[in-house]
Design an enzyme around this catalytic site. Structure first.
Site, PDB file in Angstrom:
ATOM      1  N   THR A 232      28.503  83.467  -4.097  1.00 44.52           N
ATOM      2  CA  THR A 232      28.021  84.599  -4.893  1.00 44.52           C
ATOM      3  C   THR A 232      29.037  85.738  -4.881  1.00 44.52           C
ATOM      4  O   THR A 232      29.783  85.884  -3.921  1.00 44.52           O
ATOM      5  CB  THR A 232      26.696  85.080  -4.279  1.00 44.52           C
ATOM      6  N   GLY A 286      19.031  83.596   0.208  1.00 45.66           N
ATOM      7  CA  GLY A 286      18.334  84.695  -0.445  1.00 45.66           C
ATOM      8  C   GLY A 286      16.933  84.955   0.060  1.00 45.66           C
ATOM      9  O   GLY A 286      16.479  86.105   0.106  1.00 45.66           O
TER      10      GLY A 286
HETATM   11  N1  ASP Z   1      22.052  85.033  -2.168  1.00 44.00           N
HETATM   12  C1  ASP Z   1      22.173  84.009  -3.176  1.00 44.00           C
HETATM   13  C2  ASP Z   1      20.837  83.383  -3.429  1.00 44.00           C
HETATM   14  O1  ASP Z   1      20.101  83.180  -2.489  1.00 44.00           O
HETATM   15  C3  ASP Z   1      23.126  82.943  -2.805  1.00 44.00           C
HETATM   16  C4  ASP Z   1      24.481  83.429  -2.427  1.00 44.00           C
HETATM   17  O2  ASP Z   1      24.631  84.493  -1.860  1.00 44.00           O
HETATM   18  O3  ASP Z   1      25.451  82.727  -2.718  1.00 44.00           O
HETATM   19  O4  ASP Z   1      20.576  83.041  -4.555  1.00 44.00           O
END
Ligand code: ASP
Length: 368
Positions: A232, A286
């Site tokens: 992300t 997340g």
């Molecule tokens: N936080 C993001 C999610 O849970 C994933 C990530 O940080 O890559 O969708």
């Protein structure tokens, strides 16, 4: 000296990559400098991330290491260019994240991970610390740059969060570019999905319509097969006027199902900004970040407990998140120019820069 032989001490030299220099030249020439933790009044500042997780030197080739650093530096430069011409924090956030979304190395836009059904479902959010306005989108499958859709929700709608087909209908109506879903296909992400589903004994979806023919040899991956990582991207910015903003954009987690949405587009969880406290963008599993409202909690510690930004970030990431089994990290900035990041994973793609300084980059835990 080649960048991949940089070790603990020498890495700090590697970190002082000049925004203007090609990577190899900067690494060879840069002197060691400590990590900047504060920006002077009237100067802009940037902190960004490209995801956290099990990112270790042993699982990274020199070329990949270099490509990720170049990707991080390019997004810093995009934000810096906006701020240098007195652009707003919001504009800088959008410019940097659009670049990440167009870079297939990162899990956002093109390069996003696949769902269990073999689709790319994209989430993004932006928040403006001066006005407290925010925009978020989730479950997009056609919008080339989800961060621009989120920005449009903030600036051009009465709403804060739009999802799925309706969000894309809105985005198209305000001129945000829509593409065929095959645009988001990348071979490494597809092979990553297939590998995970095989390992878990789950059904493998058909190769997506419009994808290029399957290569005869597997594509080399950044991660070891069992590595748990995210990609992300997010950024927090302070402009010359002292206004802050945050943005996050992602494909979410690989092999997600049932319309799952993570923390990234949830205001207060993965993304938050207020000139009264701080701006935060998070990355990690997340569900834990949503349950702890990580971004808002960090800012609340700054606002109501008077904590320094780094201490507040560490309190939430190293203690509260760890206590519930949550892994990941975050970046943050305050209107008075404090810069911070914190992560409880082996690595996090990260960079920071203050006006007049150099880009400071890190990937692995043992870097500053
Ligand atoms: N936080 C993001 C999610 O849970 C994933 C990530 O940080 O890559 O969708």
């Amino acid at each position: 000296m080649k960048p991949f032989v940089c070790q603990r001490l020498v890495w700090s030299a590697c970190l002082t990559l000049s925004a203007a220099l090609p990577f190899s030249a900067a690494v060879a020439q840069a002197p060691a400098t400590p990590l900047v933790t504060k920006a002077a009044a009237g100067k802009w500042a940037i902190v960004l991330h490209g995801g956290a997780g099990v990112i270790e030197r042993s699982s990274m080739t020199p070329e990949r290491d270099r490509a990720y650093r170049e990707g991080l530096a390019a997004s810093v430069r995009a934000a810096a260019a906006v701020l240098d011409r007195n652009g707003s924090a919001d504009d800088a956030v959008e410019a940097a994240l659009r670049l990440f979304e167009d870079n297939p190395l990162f899990n956002a836009g093109k390069g996003a991970v696949f769902t269990a059904e073999g689709r790319n479902e994209l989430d993004a959010a932006i928040m403006d610390g001066k006005t407290g306005k925010a925009g978020a989108v989730a479950g997009l499958t056609h919008t080339r740059n989800p961060i621009s859709a989120a920005r449009a929700v903030m600036d051009k709608s009465q709403n804060v969060m739009l999802v799925g087909a309706g969000a894309e209908q809105f985005a198209a109506s305000v001129g945000i570019v829509q593409v065929d879903p095959s645009y988001f296909f990348t071979e490494p992400r597809w092979q990553g999905l297939v590998r995970q589903l095989k390992k878990e004994g789950r059904p493998i979806p058909q190769r997506p319509v419009g994808a290029p023919p399957e290569p005869a040899v597997p594509v080399a991956e950044l991660e070891t097969p069992d590595a748990h990582k995210w990609g992300t991207t997010g950024i927090v910015v302070r402009d010359r006027d002292g206004n802050i903003a945050a943005g996050t954009t992602t494909g979410g987690v690989q092999a997600k199902r049932f319309g799952r949405v993570g923390d990234s587009p949830i205001i207060g969880a993965g993304t938050y900004a207020s000139n009264d406290s701080c701006a935060v963008s998070a990355t990690g599993t997340g569900e834990f970040f949503i349950r702890l409202t990580v971004a808002r909690t960090i800012c609340a510690l700054v606002q109501y407990r008077g904590m320094g930004l780094q201490a507040a970030a560490d309190e939430v990431v190293q203690k509260q998140l760890v206590a519930i089994g949550g892994d990941g990290g975050m970046i943050a900035i305050t209107p008075d120019g404090q810069l911070a990041w914190s992560f409880n994973t082996p690595g996090m793609f990260r960079a920071r820069m203050v006006e007049g300084g150099t880009v400071q980059l890190g990937i692995y835990r043992d870097e500053p």
